[in-house]
Write an enzyme that holds these catalytic residues in place. Structure first.
Site, PDB file in Angstrom:
ATOM      1  N   GLY A 113      -9.950   1.477 -18.970  1.00  0.00           N
ATOM      2  CA  GLY A 113     -10.414   1.115 -17.785  1.00  0.00           C
ATOM      3  C   GLY A 113     -10.729   2.013 -16.753  1.00  0.00           C
TER       4      GLY A 113
ATOM      5  CB  SER B 184      -0.759   0.091   1.193  1.00  0.00           C
ATOM      6  OG  SER B 184      -1.689   1.189   1.342  1.00  0.00           O
TER       7      SER B 184
ATOM      8  CE  LYS C  32      -9.443   3.577  -7.251  1.00  0.00           C
ATOM      9  NZ  LYS C  32      -8.700   4.088  -7.960  1.00  0.00           N
TER      10      LYS C  32
END
Length: 247
Positions: A130, A14, A65
């Site tokens: 995308g 991350s 998302k």
């Protein structure tokens, strides 16, 4: 203590946690915590939020998302237009969480791109179609730049890679790579475009930031093009998240 974190699955690494941990130490920000929440299903989100009343903000990454939008009470204009969220602010009214979704990728990209723009950057090729491309297209439009998508399997109005001849590249002096091509460890891959048609007026922007100079950027630089990777975009969107969570 205020808590913040990142949801997604899997969360093997991350940028966000590294960034915020370093920020808290550097700026001596106390009584805050940033953690990773690798939830296997978006159905776990309400329980995650209700079980921790100190949780004040969440970042969202793949694959949630879009799916996370069903759990939000309101959306910012850019999140609504893009139909994707990467940042959630959690307000609590009478103990009940109120969730607002944002897409801070737009802010990060726009602010990192602005200093590089020249008067001739009026049209752009966005490589890939995308989720990341949606945010870039929205941001370019906000900047007054006409975007055109490039895809292996294009829909109406998009280019294929085979159509990127000299005339097309001469009309589009900004190229943005939104694909993962070139990301470590696959550092030798790159979008299949005719780099020999690039020149000094071209600007190449790669959302990839590891490595710092992707094969896409290196090939553009060899033709004299200006180049930029996605690290500053990530840093700017992280700061924007912090502002939204603490305003």
């Amino acid at each position: 203590m205020k808590k913040f974190g990142l949801i997604g699955y899997p969360l093997t690494h991350s940028f966000s946690k590294r960034y915020y941990d370093a920020k808290f130490e550097r700026e001596q920000i106390k009584d805050v915590d940033y953690q990773l929440y690798p939830i296997e299903s978006i159905l776990a989100l309400p329980k995650l939020i209700s079980n921790d009343p100190q949780l004040a903000g969440i970042n969202v990454t793949i694959p949630y998302k879009i799916a996370v939008m069903d759990y939000l009470h309101q959306l910012s204009p850019e999140a609504e237009a893009i139909a994707a969220v990467n940042c959630i602010r959690i307000d609590r009214q009478m103990g009940e969480p109120i969730l607002t979704g944002y897409n801070t990728d737009v802010f990060g990209f726009m602010e990192s791109l602005k200093p590089l723009l020249q008067p001739w950057h009026t049209s752009a090729l966005v490589l890939g179609n995308g989720g990341a491309a949606k945010a870039i297209v929205y941001a370019l439009t906000q900047l007054g730049i006409t975007p055109h998508l490039v895809s292996r399997r294009p829909e109406g109005g998009q280019y294929t890679y085979s159509q990127l001849r000299a005339d097309v590249l001469s009309e589009h002096l900004l190229l943005v790579n939104t694909t993962p091509l070139g990301t470590y460890p696959d550092i030798d891959s790159y979008p299949d475009i005719p780099y020999e048609y690039l020149g000094k007026k071209h600007l190449l922007y790669d959302l990839v930031y590891n490595p710092a100079a992707t094969a896409f950027l290196k090939r553009g630089a060899r033709q004299g093009a200006a180049i930029k990777n996605g690290l500053e975009m990530l840093e700017l969107q992280a700061e924007r998240n912090w502002q939204l969570w603490n305003s």
